[in-house]
Scaffold this motif. Structure first.
Motif, PDB file in Angstrom:
ATOM      1  N   GLY A  77      54.895  90.894  39.676  1.00 17.33           N
ATOM      2  CA  GLY A  77      56.318  91.186  39.550  1.00 17.33           C
ATOM      3  C   GLY A  77      56.773  91.464  38.131  1.00 17.33           C
ATOM      4  N   LEU A  78      55.926  91.189  37.166  1.00 15.73           N
ATOM      5  CA  LEU A  78      56.343  91.429  35.776  1.00 15.73           C
ATOM      6  C   LEU A  78      56.584  92.899  35.516  1.00 15.73           C
ATOM      7  N   ALA A  79      55.674  93.734  35.931  1.00 13.93           N
ATOM      8  CA  ALA A  79      55.797  95.176  35.720  1.00 13.93           C
ATOM      9  C   ALA A  79      55.246  95.870  36.958  1.00 13.93           C
ATOM     10  N   PRO A  80      56.105  96.267  37.874  1.00 11.55           N
ATOM     11  CA  PRO A  80      55.614  96.911  39.103  1.00 11.55           C
ATOM     12  C   PRO A  80      54.784  98.153  38.797  1.00 11.55           C
ATOM     13  N   GLY A  81      53.731  98.318  39.556  1.00 10.13           N
ATOM     14  CA  GLY A  81      52.861  99.465  39.364  1.00 10.13           C
ATOM     15  C   GLY A  81      51.782  99.259  38.323  1.00 10.13           C
ATOM     16  N   THR A  82      51.618  98.031  37.868  1.00 11.92           N
ATOM     17  CA  THR A  82      50.616  97.765  36.831  1.00 11.92           C
ATOM     18  C   THR A  82      49.567  96.783  37.316  1.00 11.92           C
ATOM     19  N   ALA A  83      49.282  96.797  38.614  1.00 18.14           N
ATOM     20  CA  ALA A  83      48.279  95.880  39.142  1.00 18.14           C
ATOM     21  C   ALA A  83      46.893  96.187  38.594  1.00 18.14           C
ATOM     22  N   HIS A  84      46.671  97.435  38.164  1.00 19.75           N
ATOM     23  CA  HIS A  84      45.353  97.793  37.638  1.00 19.75           C
ATOM     24  C   HIS A  84      45.099  97.146  36.278  1.00 19.75           C
ATOM     25  N   ARG A  85      46.077  96.442  35.741  1.00 25.36           N
ATOM     26  CA  ARG A  85      45.889  95.748  34.476  1.00 25.36           C
ATOM     27  C   ARG A  85      45.647  94.250  34.655  1.00 25.36           C
ATOM     28  N   ILE A  86      45.475  93.818  35.906  1.00 24.00           N
ATOM     29  CA  ILE A  86      45.215  92.409  36.210  1.00 24.00           C
ATOM     30  C   ILE A  86      43.739  92.250  36.559  1.00 24.00           C
ATOM     31  N   VAL A  87      43.120  91.214  36.005  1.00 19.56           N
ATOM     32  CA  VAL A  87      41.723  90.908  36.293  1.00 19.56           C
ATOM     33  C   VAL A  87      41.669  89.630  37.128  1.00 19.56           C
ATOM     34  N   ALA A  88      40.973  89.663  38.272  1.00 21.24           N
ATOM     35  CA  ALA A  88      40.814  88.501  39.146  1.00 21.24           C
ATOM     36  C   ALA A  88      39.362  88.071  39.161  1.00 21.24           C
ATOM     37  N   VAL A  89      39.133  86.784  39.008  1.00 22.06           N
ATOM     38  CA  VAL A  89      37.785  86.215  39.037  1.00 22.06           C
ATOM     39  C   VAL A  89      37.684  85.354  40.291  1.00 22.06           C
ATOM     40  N   VAL A  90      36.790  85.702  41.196  1.00 20.44           N
ATOM     41  CA  VAL A  90      36.599  84.985  42.462  1.00 20.44           C
ATOM     42  C   VAL A  90      35.268  84.255  42.393  1.00 20.44           C
ATOM     43  N   ARG A  91      35.322  82.958  42.638  1.00 22.93           N
ATOM     44  CA  ARG A  91      34.105  82.131  42.536  1.00 22.93           C
ATOM     45  C   ARG A  91      33.691  81.654  43.920  1.00 22.93           C
ATOM     46  N   ASP A  92      32.405  81.823  44.252  1.00 24.69           N
ATOM     47  CA  ASP A  92      31.816  81.355  45.495  1.00 24.69           C
ATOM     48  C   ASP A  92      30.788  80.279  45.189  1.00 24.69           C
TER      49      ASP A  92
END
Length: 1540
Positions: A77-92
């Motif tokens: 929600g900070l800047a709509p349309g900028t999801a490509h600037r978020i990095v997600a780390v998923v741990r299994d």
């Protein structure tokens, strides 16, 4: 209804303990997890209810999310349309056991900690992972697998596998972030990522927009009342009326007290002004004092100007093409003020609108300024702090400003004050609530908070927030409030944890706010009124305030202190060798800089706390006198901000080191504005001359600057020596005391003065703020004397009421009163390590009393008159007293015995003793100043030169100078060693009532009338560079005492030679940048110097009409050429290092041997500048007129003239001796063939006079020229094309040189700077501001060493181009076999055979030498009559005779003429020759007969027929008398390039 019926989830009940120490960390974690489960389960249940409305559902949905999900939603929600600037780390998990084995262990763990949790959590985790996959691109997701640990369910931080996992985690995340950042910059290049100035403007605008655009600024949330709506309507009406008018209009000034809603009013104007004024409105908002860049007038105006320029040139801002700073920008207050007015006028003229269509209307500028009274006024402000605020605005420009103070109390000019009072400008905003009521509400909120969390916790948090200037981030607050040692974090003890910090902040509610500044979220008080209430409540004393500031200051510099401690422990250990240890650097420093980095927070916040904590030592050491701090301030913010910081500190602190740094930055601000990387060079060139005489801080700062220069990896111009005067002005500070000054005494710290006015009690004044701090009331009569102890900080005053009072300067209280004299106390001083007070009075007594108890130690009745002065020697063992009985007595302070009595001619009024106890200075009633030896009383001098009555006396701590204040308002400074008056200072208009010298002679303090002046008093500050004479084993060394007039450098680039007006010739070693030797012999100004190609000797020419050859090995004169009859203007040595060419002002050029000054050849011609080809075949010379002459050295008949349409200003010879390139005032350059003088190329491109030209050694096609148009052009000599235009100078380019390989060019200019250019890419590599206009420069072929000739300077700057990309090229050398002297003489022109005389065959050299050589001299004919001169000139054989040198003969001189018979024989022989010669061609008579050889050649050349003349013979007339009448130009104004 029962709880279980509403929420079918497990109930949870928590009772908080009384003390946090009763709860363990595990219990807190378990409780928090249980609470989270209950809240999330309840939220999911409520979401399933059908009756839930939309607003409630959104709230419940938010509560049902985990912490990670909430953070992800917030990021989206900070800047709509900028999801490509978020990095997600998923741990299994790997090797996960069955659920029945770990379900029990997993109890209390978070809902997303496991791979396959049961029930709703499994679905929640699946949904979240699906949401990540849908929201983020594949390259933005990182998947990791970590082994499951059964011993510690989940992760085991102690296992080796965990370390490998962490390493892999760091590498993957770092690589992913780097790749995303690189891709983002490539796909969406931001201007702020490439341009620091634009980035700075954007960040500052963003910070202020956050403040005015926050939801709290909505009037619907806060009802200001008090006529707020009416005021808004009035502001609207004023702005609309101004927009509809056609003339200029005033700004809108809104005046309102605390809580009146001023900021809300500006927020409403910011939102609604576009609707009032139409389309194209651009808005600029600044909250004064909210950020460091808005806290000072100069910095606020500077960043505002840059913002306006970006608005005026949006295309450049979007493309990053041009920075928002003009090329000639200066952050001087006057310049910035004019810049601001110019930008406003551009809006009036109709600048292009930010959104870009031609049909769009011109922009309307609205500038909103909040809280003008919060701007810090500084000494650098012109006229008044707010004088830049316009009183009349152009059309399409509106300014709305608010202030809590009325116009009468603002720091504005009288014109502004009158204008801002007018009804069409001023708007009064009355608050609905009185400030007292607002303060009561804040007090009530703080009291409630204290009841909830404890007074200690609230007081600590509020104290830190109050002490901070701009706010503290959460991390900084936690470091201050959360202890790092063991033990529970209990709020009752004032210890915070992260969760308790968040809880307390939520409870403080509207009292606090978050603001964005420099990329950080800072917490601060929302209103200034809340800060004031907190200051009175929690920082109630000065000691508490200083302790709080010290604690915050230690937070910023904790790593610095830790490093210093580690350095102290590891001094004995050997350091590992550096890989760059053997690298050659400019200074070869072994200084290791601090292994810490100054951040933007250090620059913005840290120094304020050290200042307000009163820790001046750490303030100077870590900030304002620390090179790394200065560099960080210049690079991260700006030089104008650094200047404001130093000005701010100077408002509280008087210190010489600080003054040196401040004036260095102030004098360098223009160049640092354009190139911050010059800070190190500017520090070195300004402060290095005073480093030895300054403290450790300045020396350490210079060392750090040199170490930074050594460690720089790109090409960098670095000064190796100092050439500038100390930056301190003569007058540092002036104080105004309304009651006048009768006596004064500085405190030991030098920050305060104790002043005794003409009428009244002693006063304590703070120096830099010019404020009265305290008045000492206790005496009933006038104070006649005072003194201050150095260690215990006591003030001693003696009065006409016969009492002595001891005051404590710390508490400002009366400590002791002493009544022992029976008459007024005239003088006093502390003694015996401040244990006793020695006083003298009109009762003729000297009384020694205890300072602690007031008991009498000794009474001395010796003098027969009032004791007018008492002093104690620096060793503290001898007391010196002076009396009206005309005696000075010396007493032992051990047993109070009389040591010596010195009789003077008149009663003593003042006396002082030098610090080394050698000199005694006494001023007597006869107005004489006697200088005696203290030990023996022997008279040394009677100091004379003062022209008025003596009113005060003191001695400098250098034991050399005496300072006297006179009744005529002048200060006389005497040299005690010579007894002469060395300087007179004039500042006061009335008598100088007091003079005092501070510690280490930093400052001289003088008082006169109601003014106190601080003078810079170090010896170097007053005189600058001294002329030092030093004798070594081989050479004497003496710096120039007058301006340098000429400069040359050796061909290998290791040595330089200079000549000066002082008739000295100095040899400089460029590698060590030191003076090598001084060559003395000339007795007039040296006009020209040159090195020999072999580097064994140097040649100098002088106004004494001689040229001297100096051997460089021993520094002795090899030969002296005395043949010229006028000032020598040019000198050059040929490639064979045997012959020297000189020219004088009368137009005579001579070629002579360097070893014995034997004349080989001479002629007439241009003589202002000359150069010799490397082939030694041609000499090129000019006079600064429209033509240039080319003269063949070995042939008399080969001479050419090349010309321009206007004066030729410069020329240079190519290294292959093929071409000469000339530059002219006609804005062109021409390339001529040396052999033949034919035009080969014309180079046209400059827009003003060409001033200089240079060529390289290897690249024969490269030419670089400079011009008065401030540009340089790189030419291709073959095609005539301009390869690059080099723009960077702000003034006329005066000199240019090219490296041997042609890769670099170095230029100097009247703008006082030198620039190194990359000739291949056409861009500057490095720049250095020398602060003095540049006349010329010489350099080595790789540009590693540069010697610079400055205008009217007696110093030679030696510059190093560190990391030069040019390669060293060895200059071509002379390798031909040596020739005999006769072979070096030129051959005459070939005559036609019919011109030969038969009798001339017998008149060869051998015949004439045999017949007349013993009777005649080599050249002299002055003693022979005119008839013999004429005959002698037509004889070809006598020319041969003239080439035979005789012992002691020189050109233009002759020994005694032989017998008359010899003259008669010559006359008869010449008569025969003349009769035969004149039958065919009578000789032309020429008037220029100063040199016989010239006449002889001219006669032979003129006798030839016109049809048989050679091209060289056709221009003989140009070498005649016309050259004599040519005006001789100042060689400094004409660039002459001599290529050897």
């Amino acid at each position: 209804m029962h709880y279980d019926q509403l929420f079918p989830v497990p109930a949870f009940e928590w009772q908080p303990p009384w003390c946090c120490s009763d709860v363990t960390t595990a219990e807190w974690a378990s409780t928090a997890a249980s609470l989270a489960q209950v809240v999330q389960a309840a939220a999911r249940h409520l979401l399933s209810a059908e009756s839930t409305g939309q607003p409630a559902a959104a709230r419940y949905r938010q509560l049902a999310l985990s912490a990670v999900e909430r953070q992800f939603s917030h990021a989206l929600g900070l800047a709509p349309g900028t999801a490509h600037r978020i990095v997600a780390v998923v741990r299994d998990w790997e090797k996960l056991p069955p659920p029945e084995e770990w379900e029990a262990e997993a109890e209390g763990a978070g809902p997303l900690d496991f791979q396959d949790p049961p029930g709703p959590q499994r679905e929640q985790l699946k949904n979240f992972r699906d949401r990540l996959a849908a929201s983020l691109p594949n390259e933005n997701r990182v998947y990791l697998a970590v082994p499951w640990s059964s011993s510690s369910p989940g992760l085991d931080p102690d296992s080796e596998e965990h370390e490998a996992y962490l390493t892999k985690f760091r590498e993957l995340v770092t690589a992913k972030l780097k790749a995303l950042i690189a891709r983002s910059l490539e796909e969406e290049p931001e201007v702020k990522a490439r341009n620091k100035a634009v980035q700075e403007v954007f960040q500052e605008a963003q910070s202020h927009l956050e403040l005015i655009s926050s939801p709290d600024m909505e009037p619907s949330l806060q009802d200001p009342g008090g006529g707020w709506s009416e005021c808004l309507d009035k502001v609207k009406a004023m702005m609309v009326a101004a927009a509809q008018g056609t003339g200029r209009h005033p700004p809108v000034v809104v005046r309102g007290g605390p809580g009146s809603g001023k900021t809300l009013l500006l927020a409403a104007v910011h939102r609604q002004c576009a609707g009032w004024l139409g389309d194209g409105v651009v808005r600029v908002f600044r909250a004064c004092g909210a950020t460091p860049r808005s806290a000072y007038n100069l910095e606020l105006l500077r960043i505002l100007c840059q913002h306006l320029r970006l608005l005026l040139d949006p295309a450049d801002a979007d493309a990053g093409a041009a920075p928002p700073i003009p090329k000639d920008a200066s952050f001087d207050p006057l310049y910035v003020n004019n810049w601001f007015q110019t930008l406003l006028r551009r809006f009036e003229e109709g600048a292009p609108a930010p959104t870009a269509t031609s049909a769009s209307p011109p922009p309307v500028l609205v500038v909103l300024l909040d809280d003008l009274q919060r701007l810090n006024p500084l000494d650098s402000d012109i006229v008044a702090a707010l004088s830049w605020l316009p009183v009349s605005l152009p059309r399409r420009v509106h300014v709305v400003a608010t202030s809590a103070l009325p116009p009468d109390q603002l720091k504005i000019t009288p014109l502004q004050r009158e204008r801002f009072r007018a009804s069409d400008c001023c708007v009064e905003l009355a608050g609905a609530v009185e400030p007292a009521e607002l303060e009561r509400r804040v007090e009530s909120s703080l009291e409630q908070l204290e009841e909830q969390v404890g007074r200690l916790a609230v007081s600590r948090l509020a104290a830190f927030l109050t002490a901070t200037e701009f706010g503290l981030c959460e991390t900084e607050l936690l470091e201050l409030l959360m202890p790092t040692t063991g033990g529970a974090l209990c709020l009752a003890a004032g210890h915070f944890s992260f969760s308790s910090m968040c809880a307390v902040r939520r409870r403080m509610g509207d009292l606090l706010q978050e603001k964005l500044m420099s990329g950080r979220l800072l917490v601060c008080w929302r209103h200034e009124l809340a800060r004031e209430v907190a200051r009175r409540r929690y920082l109630h004393s000065q000691d508490v305030l200083r302790a709080t500031h010290a604690e915050v200051g230690n937070l910023f510099f904790s790593e610095f202190s830790g490093q210093q401690a580690s350095e102290g422990d590891g001094d004995a250990e050997e350091s590992a060798p550096s890989p760059t240890e053997n690298k050659e650097t400019p200074f070869q420093t072994s200084f290791l800089p601090d292994d810490v980095t100054y951040s933007l927070r250090h620059v913005e916040e840290s120094w304020i706390h050290l200042l307000k904590a009163g820790d001046s030592c750490r303030l100077k050491q870590l900030t304002v006198c620390n090179f790394d701090f200065l560099l960080a301030a210049v690079q991260t913010v700006s030089v104008s901000y650094l200047r404001c910081v130093l000005e701010h500190v100077r408002c509280y602190l008087l210190d010489r080191d600080l003054e040196l740094v401040y004036y260095t930055i102030r004098k360098s601000s223009d160049v640092l504005t354009r190139d911050p990387l010059q800070l190190g060079a500017q520090v070195v060139c300004w402060l290095r001359p005073v480093a030895d005489d300054s403290g450790d801080l300045v020396s350490h700062m210079i060392t750090a600057a040199m170490a930074w220069c050594d460690g720089y990896t790109a090409p960098l111009l670095v000064p190796l020596n100092g050439w500038l005067q100390p930056p301190l002005p003569l007058q540092i500070k002036s104080l105004h005391c309304p009651a006048g000054v009768k006596l004064l005494e500085p405190t030991p710290s030098g920050q305060h003065l104790v002043v005794v006015p003409h009428n009244g009690d002693p006063q304590l004044w703070h120096v830099m703020s010019n404020t009265l701090t305290h008045t000492f009331k206790g005496h009933s009569g006038p104070v006649l004397c005072l003194a201050i102890t150095k260690q215990s900080q006591y003030l001693l005053t003696g009065s006409d009421d016969i009492s002595i009072i001891v005051w404590d300067l710390k508490s400002l209280q009366l400590k002791l009163r002493i009544y022992e004299h029976i008459a007024p106390v005239l003088c006093l001083t502390p003694a015996l390590s401040n244990a006793v007070i020695v006083s003298g009075g009109e009762d003729s007594r000297i009384i020694i009393t205890s300072l602690l108890t007031g008991d009498v130690v000794m009474k001395i009745d010796h003098h027969r008159g009032p004791v007018t002065a008492v002093k104690v020697t620096a060793a503290g063992d001898v007391l010196v007293s002076g009396s009206s009985d005309s005696t000075v007595c010396l007493w032992s302070l051990e047993n109070f015995n009389l040591l010596n009595s010195i009789s003077l001619a008149s009663p003593v009024t003042f006396l002082d003793v030098s610090l080394d106890s050698v000199f005694l200075v006494a001023a007597c009633e006869d107005n004489q100043l006697y200088l005696r030896s203290l030990a023996t009383g022997t008279e040394i001098h009677c100091l004379r030169g003062h022209k008025a009555e003596i009113r005060s006396v003191c001695l400098a701590q250098d034991n050399c100078r005496a300072v006297v204040g006179g009744s005529d308002g002048k200060i006389y400074i005497f040299d005690m060693h010579s007894g002469r008056l060395s300087r007179t200072l004039t500042s006061h208009t009335t008598e100088v009532s007091g003079v005092k010298v501070t510690e280490k002679d930093d400052f001289l303090i003088s008082s006169g009338g109601n003014r106190i002046t601080f003078w810079s008093f170090r010896r170097d500050d007053a005189t600058g560079h001294t002329t030092s004479i030093r004798k070594t084993s081989q050479h004497s060394q003496q710096m120039h005492s007058a301006a340098i007039t000429c400069l040359d450098i050796s061909r290998d680039g290791t040595m330089a030679v200079t000549g000066g007006v002082d008739s000295l010739v100095n040899i400089w070693q460029l590698n060590t940048h030191e003076l090598h030797s001084t060559l003395e012999g000339h007795f007039a100004s040296v006009t020209c110097v040159a090195f020999s190609p072999n580097g064994l000797f140097a040649v100098s020419g002088s106004e004494d009409k001689t040229a001297r050859v100096w051997g460089l090995t021993l520094g002795l004169v090899v030969s002296v050429f005395k043949g010229h009859q006028a000032t020598i203007t040019a000198v050059a040595a040929m490639m064979d290092s045997r012959r020297v060419v000189t020219a004088d002002r009368q137009g005579i050029l001579a070629v002579w041997l360097a070893d014995n000054a034997t004349l080989l050849h001479s002629c007439g011609g241009p003589s202002q500048c000359l150069a010799i080809t490397n082939s030694m075949k041609y000499v090129v010379c000019g006079n600064g007129d429209t033509s240039l002459r080319i003269w063949a050295v070995n042939r008399e008949d080969e001479r050419y003239t090349v010309s321009h349409s206007e004066e030729i200003t410069c020329f240079v010879l190519t290294m292959d001796s093929q071409y000469v390139i000339t530059g002219s005032r006609d804005m062109s350059l021409k390339v001529w063939q040396v052999a033949g003088g034919k035009l080969a190329q014309v180079l046209v491109g400059h827009s003003d006079h060409v001033t200089c030209v240079a060529v390289s050694i290897l690249n024969k096609s490269l030419v670089v020229s400079g011009s008065r148009d401030s540009n340089l052009i790189v030419w291709d000599i073959n095609t005539g094309n301009d390869i690059h235009i080099l723009s960077g100078h702000l003034g006329c380019v005066t000199t240019v040189k090219v490296s041997g390989d042609g890769s670099l060019a170095v230029s100097g200019s009247e703008d006082k700077s030198i620039i190194v250019w990359d000739t291949r890419r056409g861009r500057p590599l490095s720049c250095l501001q020398l602060q003095v206009p540049i006349l010329s420069l010489e350099m080595s072929t790789d540009c590693s060493r540069i010697a610079v000739h400055l205008l009217e300077s007696r110093q030679l700057p030696i510059i190093c181009l560190h990391n030069t990309p040019a390669t060293y090229v060895k200059m071509p050398s002379y390798v031909a076999p040596a020739k005999e002297v006769e072979d070096l003489r030129p051959t005459g022109p070939k005559r036609p055979m019919r011109r030969l005389l038969k009798k001339e065959v017998s008149l060869d050299t051998y015949t004439w030498q045999k017949k007349y050589g013993h009777l005649t001299s080599s050249i002299m004919m002055a003693a022979v009559d005119e008839r013999l001169k004429r005959r002698f000139s037509v004889s070809a054989s006598m020319e041969e005779i003239s080439k035979i040198p005789t012992k002691g003969s020189t050109m233009g001189s002759q020994q005694c003429v032989g017998p008359e018979q010899a003259a008669l024989a010559q006359s008869q022989h010449f008569d025969q020759l003349e009769a035969l010669w004149n039958k065919r061609s009578p000789p032309r008579r020429r008037h220029n007969q100063s040199l016989s050889k010239q006449n002889s050649r001219s006669s032979r050349r003129d006798s030839s027929d016109n049809d048989e003349r050679t091209p060289g013979e056709e221009i003989v007339g140009a070498f005649g008398d016309n050259e004599k009448s040519t005006a001789v130009r100042d060689p400094r104004l004409t660039q002459s390039c001599i290529t050897q």
